[in-house]
Design a protein around this motif. Structure first.
Motif, PDB file in Angstrom:
ATOM      1  N   VAL A 136       0.865  -1.173   0.000  1.00  9.95           N
ATOM      2  CA  VAL A 136       0.000   0.000   0.000  1.00  9.95           C
ATOM      3  C   VAL A 136       0.903   1.224   0.000  1.00  9.95           C
ATOM      4  O   VAL A 136       1.678   1.444   0.934  1.00  9.95           O
ATOM      5  N   PRO A 138       1.734   5.333  -0.011  1.00  9.55           N
ATOM      6  CA  PRO A 138       1.101   6.560   0.469  1.00  9.55           C
ATOM      7  C   PRO A 138       0.659   7.431  -0.707  1.00  9.55           C
ATOM      8  O   PRO A 138       1.309   7.444  -1.755  1.00  9.55           O
ATOM      9  N   GLU A 199       2.003   0.841   4.773  1.00  9.71           N
ATOM     10  CA  GLU A 199       0.561   0.726   4.969  1.00  9.71           C
ATOM     11  C   GLU A 199       0.083   1.642   6.092  1.00  9.71           C
ATOM     12  O   GLU A 199      -0.955   2.292   5.992  1.00  9.71           O
ATOM     13  N   LYS A 200       0.866   1.718   7.154  1.00  6.08           N
ATOM     14  CA  LYS A 200       0.520   2.583   8.281  1.00  6.08           C
ATOM     15  C   LYS A 200       0.497   4.050   7.852  1.00  6.08           C
ATOM     16  O   LYS A 200      -0.454   4.784   8.146  1.00  6.08           O
ATOM     17  N   ALA A 202       0.211   5.255   4.777  1.00  6.51           N
ATOM     18  CA  ALA A 202      -0.863   5.484   3.812  1.00  6.51           C
ATOM     19  C   ALA A 202      -2.198   5.678   4.534  1.00  6.51           C
ATOM     20  O   ALA A 202      -2.993   6.542   4.168  1.00  6.51           O
ATOM     21  N   GLY A 203      -2.450   4.853   5.546  1.00  2.00           N
ATOM     22  CA  GLY A 203      -3.699   4.986   6.315  1.00  2.00           C
ATOM     23  C   GLY A 203      -3.795   6.324   7.027  1.00  2.00           C
ATOM     24  O   GLY A 203      -4.844   6.968   7.044  1.00  2.00           O
ATOM     25  N   GLU A 204      -2.677   6.745   7.615  1.00  5.59           N
ATOM     26  CA  GLU A 204      -2.652   8.033   8.312  1.00  5.59           C
ATOM     27  C   GLU A 204      -2.902   9.190   7.345  1.00  5.59           C
ATOM     28  O   GLU A 204      -3.597  10.141   7.665  1.00  5.59           O
ATOM     29  N   ARG A 206      -4.522   9.080   4.458  1.00  3.22           N
ATOM     30  CA  ARG A 206      -5.904   9.076   3.961  1.00  3.22           C
ATOM     31  C   ARG A 206      -6.886   9.661   4.989  1.00  3.22           C
ATOM     32  O   ARG A 206      -7.881  10.285   4.626  1.00  3.22           O
ATOM     33  N   HIS A 207      -6.594   9.455   6.258  1.00  2.00           N
ATOM     34  CA  HIS A 207      -7.508   9.908   7.301  1.00  2.00           C
ATOM     35  C   HIS A 207      -7.092  11.254   7.912  1.00  2.00           C
ATOM     36  O   HIS A 207      -7.606  11.658   8.939  1.00  2.00           O
TER      37      HIS A 207
END
Length: 208
Positions: A136, A138, A199-200, A202-204, A206-207
């Motif tokens: 995933v 960023p 992945e971590k 990318a999640g941060e 996105r949110h």
């Protein structure tokens, strides 16, 4: 069999730019050499046809088999040295941003440069044993540090090199093949660490 390296291609390209390249008979490209040709939009053949065409005459020649095994192992150690340096560079750049990754990459890169087996070095990494097939990445954002894009690039290069090793191992002795398999496992664990970090992030991103 022998391997054409990126440095050889760069030297030839610097002397005279070319738009197509034909591998010599019984030759293969290293991963970085293949990527060089792709990056510069140079048409090329993979070189496997010539090698396969000679397989029947050389398969039972012990001297030829030994030479192929030596060439494959030499190319493998060339990759180890280059990737070791890149891992250490990533480790240095990660200091103060992702210190766990910095520690793993620098220690791993140092051992690779010294051709030292890894043992359980990466057991401290809590990532899964298998790297993601497609990490995933960023999103493009000024809020995402360039380090993570560098991390994604190295992860992709490690994946490409693993596939090349799997091919090259077929030319090696059983003992060398087993050694390459052990190194490939360390690559898998390293890729898992990088993929988990990506992945971590990318999640941060996105949110918000």
């Amino acid at each position: 069999m022998f391997y054409v390296t990126e440095n050889e291609l760069r030297g030839a390209y610097n002397r005279e730019h070319f738009s197509s390249y034909t591998l010599p008979e019984d030759a293969k490209l290293t991963p970085s050499a293949r990527q060089f040709l792709i990056d510069f939009h140079i048409d090329f053949n993979e070189g496997y046809g010539a090698a396969c065409g000679n397989a029947d005459t050389s398969a039972h020649d012990p001297a030829a088999a030994a030479a192929r095994a030596e060439d494959a192992l030499a190319s493998f150690y060339d990759d180890i040295a280059v990737l070791g340096a890149r891992l250490r560079m990533l480790g240095r750049n990660a200091l103060g941003i992702e210190n766990d990754i910095a520690h793993v990459c620098d220690t791993l890169g140092t051992l690779w440069q010294n051709r030292t087996d890894l043992g359980g070095l990466l057991s401290e990494c809590e990532a899964a044993d298998e790297a993601s097939a497609v990490p995933v990445l960023p999103p493009l954002s000024a809020a995402v540090h360039p380090l993570y894009y560098e991390m994604a690039l190295l992860e992709a290069e490690l994946a490409r090199t693993q596939r090349f090793w799997a091919q090259a191992a077929g030319e090696m002795t059983a003992e060398d093949h087993a050694s390459v398999d052990a190194w490939a496992q360390s690559v898998t664990r390293c890729r898992a660490c990088l993929a988990t970090c990506l992945e971590k992030v990318a999640g941060e991103a996105r949110h918000g």
